[in-house]
Design a protein around this motif. Sequence first.
Motif, PDB file in Angstrom:
ATOM      1  N   UNK A 151      36.013  40.026  51.950  1.00 17.15           N
ATOM      2  CA  UNK A 151      36.134  40.517  50.580  1.00 17.15           C
ATOM      3  C   UNK A 151      37.177  39.708  49.817  1.00 17.15           C
ATOM      4  N   UNK A 152      38.309  39.417  50.448  1.00 19.46           N
ATOM      5  CA  UNK A 152      39.383  38.682  49.776  1.00 19.46           C
ATOM      6  C   UNK A 152      38.957  37.272  49.401  1.00 19.46           C
ATOM      7  N   UNK A 153      38.313  36.573  50.332  1.00 16.32           N
ATOM      8  CA  UNK A 153      37.890  35.199  50.046  1.00 16.32           C
ATOM      9  C   UNK A 153      36.814  35.174  48.963  1.00 16.32           C
ATOM     10  N   UNK A 154      35.885  36.130  49.010  1.00 16.23           N
ATOM     11  CA  UNK A 154      34.836  36.183  47.990  1.00 16.23           C
ATOM     12  C   UNK A 154      35.417  36.571  46.638  1.00 16.23           C
ATOM     13  N   UNK A 155      36.342  37.526  46.635  1.00 12.71           N
ATOM     14  CA  UNK A 155      36.991  37.962  45.394  1.00 12.71           C
ATOM     15  C   UNK A 155      37.664  36.778  44.701  1.00 12.71           C
ATOM     16  N   UNK A 156      38.414  35.985  45.461  1.00 11.96           N
ATOM     17  CA  UNK A 156      39.106  34.841  44.876  1.00 11.96           C
ATOM     18  C   UNK A 156      38.123  33.820  44.331  1.00 11.96           C
ATOM     19  N   UNK A 157      37.023  33.588  45.063  1.00  9.16           N
ATOM     20  CA  UNK A 157      36.023  32.623  44.605  1.00  9.16           C
ATOM     21  C   UNK A 157      35.382  33.078  43.301  1.00  9.16           C
ATOM     22  N   UNK A 158      35.093  34.371  43.181  1.00 10.20           N
ATOM     23  CA  UNK A 158      34.485  34.894  41.960  1.00 10.20           C
ATOM     24  C   UNK A 158      35.467  34.809  40.792  1.00 10.20           C
ATOM     25  N   UNK A 159      36.752  35.094  41.031  1.00  7.21           N
ATOM     26  CA  UNK A 159      37.751  35.016  39.972  1.00  7.21           C
ATOM     27  C   UNK A 159      37.843  33.596  39.411  1.00  7.21           C
ATOM     28  N   UNK A 160      37.898  32.610  40.301  1.00 11.56           N
ATOM     29  CA  UNK A 160      37.948  31.217  39.848  1.00 11.56           C
ATOM     30  C   UNK A 160      36.651  30.851  39.143  1.00 11.56           C
ATOM     31  N   UNK A 161      35.518  31.334  39.669  1.00 11.59           N
ATOM     32  CA  UNK A 161      34.234  31.053  39.035  1.00 11.59           C
ATOM     33  C   UNK A 161      34.157  31.591  37.620  1.00 11.59           C
ATOM     34  N   UNK A 162      34.678  32.796  37.394  1.00 11.70           N
ATOM     35  CA  UNK A 162      34.689  33.359  36.040  1.00 11.70           C
ATOM     36  C   UNK A 162      35.569  32.534  35.108  1.00 11.70           C
ATOM     37  N   UNK A 163      36.701  32.077  35.625  1.00 15.43           N
ATOM     38  CA  UNK A 163      37.595  31.232  34.825  1.00 15.43           C
ATOM     39  C   UNK A 163      36.906  29.935  34.416  1.00 15.43           C
ATOM     40  N   UNK A 164      36.240  29.293  35.368  1.00 12.49           N
ATOM     41  CA  UNK A 164      35.530  28.048  35.063  1.00 12.49           C
ATOM     42  C   UNK A 164      34.366  28.296  34.109  1.00 12.49           C
ATOM     43  N   UNK A 165      33.712  29.441  34.249  1.00 14.37           N
ATOM     44  CA  UNK A 165      32.616  29.782  33.331  1.00 14.37           C
ATOM     45  C   UNK A 165      33.126  29.916  31.903  1.00 14.37           C
TER      46      UNK A 165
ATOM     47  N   UNK B  77      24.413  45.257  46.488  1.00  8.85           N
ATOM     48  CA  UNK B  77      24.536  45.749  45.111  1.00  8.85           C
ATOM     49  C   UNK B  77      25.930  46.310  44.847  1.00  8.85           C
ATOM     50  N   UNK B  78      26.332  47.278  45.645  1.00  2.92           N
ATOM     51  CA  UNK B  78      27.589  47.996  45.401  1.00  2.92           C
ATOM     52  C   UNK B  78      28.812  47.094  45.538  1.00  2.92           C
ATOM     53  N   UNK B  79      28.912  46.376  46.663  1.00  2.00           N
ATOM     54  CA  UNK B  79      30.118  45.578  46.911  1.00  2.00           C
ATOM     55  C   UNK B  79      30.171  44.359  46.002  1.00  2.00           C
ATOM     56  N   UNK B  80      29.025  43.743  45.734  1.00  2.00           N
ATOM     57  CA  UNK B  80      29.037  42.583  44.830  1.00  2.00           C
ATOM     58  C   UNK B  80      29.505  42.989  43.439  1.00  2.00           C
ATOM     59  N   UNK B  81      29.075  44.161  42.961  1.00  2.00           N
ATOM     60  CA  UNK B  81      29.532  44.649  41.651  1.00  2.00           C
ATOM     61  C   UNK B  81      31.029  44.947  41.671  1.00  2.00           C
TER      62      UNK B  81
ATOM     63  N   UNK C  68      31.605  48.903  31.951  1.00  2.00           N
ATOM     64  CA  UNK C  68      30.302  49.461  32.349  1.00  2.00           C
ATOM     65  C   UNK C  68      29.887  49.018  33.756  1.00  2.00           C
ATOM     66  N   UNK C  69      30.221  47.798  34.147  1.00  2.00           N
ATOM     67  CA  UNK C  69      29.875  47.342  35.484  1.00  2.00           C
ATOM     68  C   UNK C  69      30.655  48.122  36.539  1.00  2.00           C
ATOM     69  N   UNK C  70      31.932  48.407  36.265  1.00  2.00           N
ATOM     70  CA  UNK C  70      32.710  49.211  37.206  1.00  2.00           C
ATOM     71  C   UNK C  70      32.149  50.633  37.297  1.00  2.00           C
ATOM     72  N   UNK C  71      31.673  51.152  36.163  1.00  2.00           N
ATOM     73  CA  UNK C  71      31.031  52.464  36.166  1.00  2.00           C
ATOM     74  C   UNK C  71      29.792  52.445  37.052  1.00  2.00           C
TER      75      UNK C  71
ATOM     76  N   UNK D 147      29.286  50.430  39.509  1.00  2.00           N
ATOM     77  CA  UNK D 147      29.744  50.271  40.887  1.00  2.00           C
ATOM     78  C   UNK D 147      29.974  51.617  41.550  1.00  2.00           C
ATOM     79  N   UNK D 148      30.618  52.527  40.821  1.00  2.00           N
ATOM     80  CA  UNK D 148      30.888  53.857  41.364  1.00  2.00           C
ATOM     81  C   UNK D 148      29.588  54.634  41.563  1.00  2.00           C
ATOM     82  N   UNK D 149      28.683  54.521  40.604  1.00  2.00           N
ATOM     83  CA  UNK D 149      27.400  55.213  40.722  1.00  2.00           C
ATOM     84  C   UNK D 149      26.600  54.671  41.908  1.00  2.00           C
ATOM     85  N   UNK D 150      26.584  53.337  42.059  1.00  2.00           N
ATOM     86  CA  UNK D 150      25.875  52.732  43.186  1.00  2.00           C
ATOM     87  C   UNK D 150      26.482  53.163  44.508  1.00  2.00           C
ATOM     88  N   UNK D 151      27.822  53.278  44.552  1.00  2.00           N
ATOM     89  CA  UNK D 151      28.477  53.740  45.772  1.00  2.00           C
ATOM     90  C   UNK D 151      28.081  55.174  46.112  1.00  2.00           C
ATOM     91  N   UNK D 152      27.945  56.005  45.084  1.00  2.00           N
ATOM     92  CA  UNK D 152      27.536  57.391  45.319  1.00  2.00           C
ATOM     93  C   UNK D 152      26.105  57.458  45.860  1.00  2.00           C
TER      94      UNK D 152
END
Length: 361
Positions: free
Chosen positions: A144-158, A206-210, A276-279, A281-286
Amino acid sequence: MNIAAAANETLAHNSNLLVYSAMAVYTLAFLAHMAEWVFGSRSKVGRTAAALTAQSTASATVSVQKSRQGGTAVLERPEVVTKSLAGSRDVPDGPGAAGDTEKGDLYGRIAISLTVLAWALHVGGVLTRALSVQRAPWGNMYEFSTTFAAVAVGLYLLLLVLGKKVRWIGLPLVTTVLLDLGLAVSVLYTASDQLVPALHSYWLWIHVSCAIISGAALYLGAVSTLLFLFRDSYESKLADPAGKQPGAFASSVLERLPSAASLDKFAYRVNATVFPLWTFTIIAGAIWAEAAWGRYWGWDPKEVWAFITWVAYACYLHARATAGWKGRKAAYLGLIGFACYLFNYYGVNIFVTGLHSYAGV
C-alpha cells in the motif's frame, strides 16, 4: 511448480531492485529540487515587498534632505498588497519554486526529468510486485505504501502535463516519497505472498484502489494547506509594517511559494474534487464487508476512522462555504482530516486490533 515459484521469486526480487533504484533517483531529484529553490526567483509578492522597501529607503533619504533644507515631507510606507480584494481575481502570485531565472529553471527541468525517471522505476517496482503473485499490489502495508507514493507522484506529474503551475510541490513531495519508501523497505516490508481468503475479491481492486487515489490526492491538498498557513502568516506580517517582520530565512523560503490565496484555492479544489471518491471508497468498503462478513457496517476500527476522516473533510468543505470559517480555520480542519486518514492507515493497522488486521505490517 518449482519453475513458477522461482519465476515469482525473481519478479519479487526485481521489484525490490526497482524500488531501491527509484529511491536513488528520487534522491537526485530531491537535490535538483533543492537547487531550484535556491536559485529560482522569488514570487511577485516577495519582489514587490523588496521593491517597496527600497522605495521607502530612497524616500526616507529624500525626506531627510528636504528637512535639512527647511522643507517638509511626509513619509508613508507603501502598502504591500498580498491578497486579492473581494470579488477580484487579481491575486499577486509568482511561479513558486520554478523561478524565471535561467539557472533556477534549468535545475527545475532537471528535477522534473529525474522525478519522471524515478517514477517510471517506481511504477515498475509496483507492477513487478503484482506480477510476482498475480494479484493487486496492495495486500499489505508495504505494498500500500509503495503504491500510494507512486500514485501521489503520478498525480503531480499529471498536473504538470495539464499545464498547472505546481512545481512548488516537487520538493515536499519528493521528500515525503523518500521517507515513505524508506519506511516501507525498512519497517513495513513484507515478502511477496498470496492473500488471505477474505481478500480474494474483485472489491479489492475497487475499494483499495479508490482509497489509494483518494489518499494521494488528499496528500497534495494537505501539503498545499500546510504551506498556505506559513505563507498566510508571512503575508500578514508584510502587510503590518508596525509589527514583527519575517526573518531572512523565512523570507527566502516563503517568497518562492505562490501567494496564500493561490495555495488555499489549490487545496480547496483538490479536496473538493476527491471528496466524492472518498465517499465512494467508504460505500464500496461497506458493500465488500457485507459480501465478506455478512454485514455492511460493524464499527470495526478501520471503518470508524474512515468515517471520521469523511466527517472531517465534510466539515472542511462546509467551513469553506461558511462566513467566518474560511482561511486558516478551514485549513486546520483540512489538516485534521488528513491526520485522520494517516491514523486510519498507520495507527489502526499497527496499534489497533480489528477485522482489518489480517493485512499485516
